[in-house]
Design an enzyme around this catalytic site. Structure first.
Site, PDB file in Angstrom:
ATOM      1  N   ASP A   1       9.892  36.633 106.495  1.00 58.46           N
ATOM      2  CA  ASP A   1      11.354  36.692 106.366  1.00 58.46           C
ATOM      3  C   ASP A   1      11.739  37.599 105.207  1.00 58.46           C
ATOM      4  OD1 ASP A   1      11.521  34.842 108.398  1.00 58.46           O
ATOM      5  OD2 ASP A   1      11.723  33.127 107.037  1.00 58.46           O
TER       6      ASP A   1
HETATM    7  N1  URA Z   1       7.569  30.774 107.864  1.00 61.55           N
HETATM    8  C1  URA Z   1       8.845  31.002 107.476  1.00 61.55           C
HETATM    9  O1  URA Z   1       9.689  30.137 107.634  1.00 61.55           O
HETATM   10  N2  URA Z   1       9.143  32.190 106.948  1.00 61.55           N
HETATM   11  C2  URA Z   1       8.241  33.174 106.754  1.00 61.55           C
HETATM   12  O2  URA Z   1       8.584  34.247 106.246  1.00 61.55           O
HETATM   13  C3  URA Z   1       6.916  32.925 107.144  1.00 61.55           C
HETATM   14  C4  URA Z   1       6.600  31.727 107.698  1.00 61.55           C
END
Ligand code: URA
Length: 253
Positions: free
Chosen positions: A102
């Site tokens: 993310d």
């Molecule tokens: N899980 C998440 O919620 N975000 C990420 O960036 C990676 C795994």
């Protein structure tokens, strides 16, 4: 093959552009400047244009320490992407992120142009574990760790068993190490949300056999070592019931 044809087949130049570049003296073959577009080159010739090897289809493997605020995407018209953080020559060689983090997640992101390996690493059946350090609101307890281990029912699927190790825990804020082998959208954040916690910081420090090096500054990348590439390839081999291995095609890496 003619040198001008070789350059144009690299996909970036028309035949006449290639001819002009060669005549201008910008092209070297095996270290020597060559100015004749019809020069014949052999299959092992190294062709260099402005310091860059042309037609190099070698497999590239890089590890990036992703900062917060950067998108895991090839291109975005407004936001900075992880591809803006890698050297230009890797972009030309079609190196891409394996999976995604993310925008606000930091940590280890693998980039490669080895499509076959990337495909295997992202397959949920290959069980490549990823480890995250999550800072969350509220107090983490053994009940949360059990819920992670049992699989959590989310709105669209039930998570595979995951490991949660509690690093610190207070009524206001806790830190946990989470190991998951799936990689669904916002998976870790959704798992914590399902147990009543909001993730305020998320950092990935392991991806399969790879660990984010302590000395890799945020926003920097480095090539994988030969040992790391072999470990990655090994991590996606699976054993069939007859004991034989199934996985990547032979002869790569
Ligand atoms: N899980 C998440 O919620 N975000 C990420 O960036 C990676 C795994």
């Amino acid at each position: 093959m003619r040198l001008d044809k070789y350059l144009s087949q690299s996909g970036e130049y028309s035949r006449s552009e290639a001819g002009k570049l060669i005549r201008s003296g910008a092209v070297r073959v095996n270290g020597e400047p060559v100015r004749k577009p019809d020069t014949q080159i052999g299959p092992d010739a190294q062709v260099v244009l402005a310091g860059e090897v042309i037609g190099d289809n070698s497999l590239q493997y890089y590890l990036l320490h992703k900062p917060a605020g950067v998108l895991t995407a090839a291109r975005d018209s407004r936001a900075q992407t992880v591809m803006d953080l890698v050297p230009e020559n890797l972009r030309k060689r079609k190196v891409q992120p394996v999976g995604r983090l993310d925008k606000d997640t930091t940590g280890l992101l693998l980039l490669t142009n080895d499509g076959e390996l990337a495909h295997f690493l992202l397959s949920p059946n290959r069980h490549v574990w990823k480890q995250y350090r999550a800072t969350v609101t509220g107090q983490l307890t053994c009940a949360d760790a059990e819920a992670f281990a049992n699989g959590l029912p989310l709105s669209d699927f039930v998570t595979k068993p995951a490991k949660l190790t509690i690093v610190s825990s207070t009524p206001e804020e806790s830190v946990g190490l989470v190991e998951v082998r799936e990689g669904k959208f916002h998976q870790v954040k959704r798992m914590f949300a399902a147990t009543g916690h909001e993730v305020t910081a998320l950092h990935r420090h392991r991806f399969g056999p790879l660990t984010l090096p302590d000395d890799l500054p945020v926003g920097q990348c480095r090539p994988l070592t030969e040992d790391e590439i072999q470990a990655l390839r090994q991590s996606v081999q699976t054993r069939k019931t007859d004991g034989t291995e199934t996985g990547l095609s032979e002869g790569k890496g």
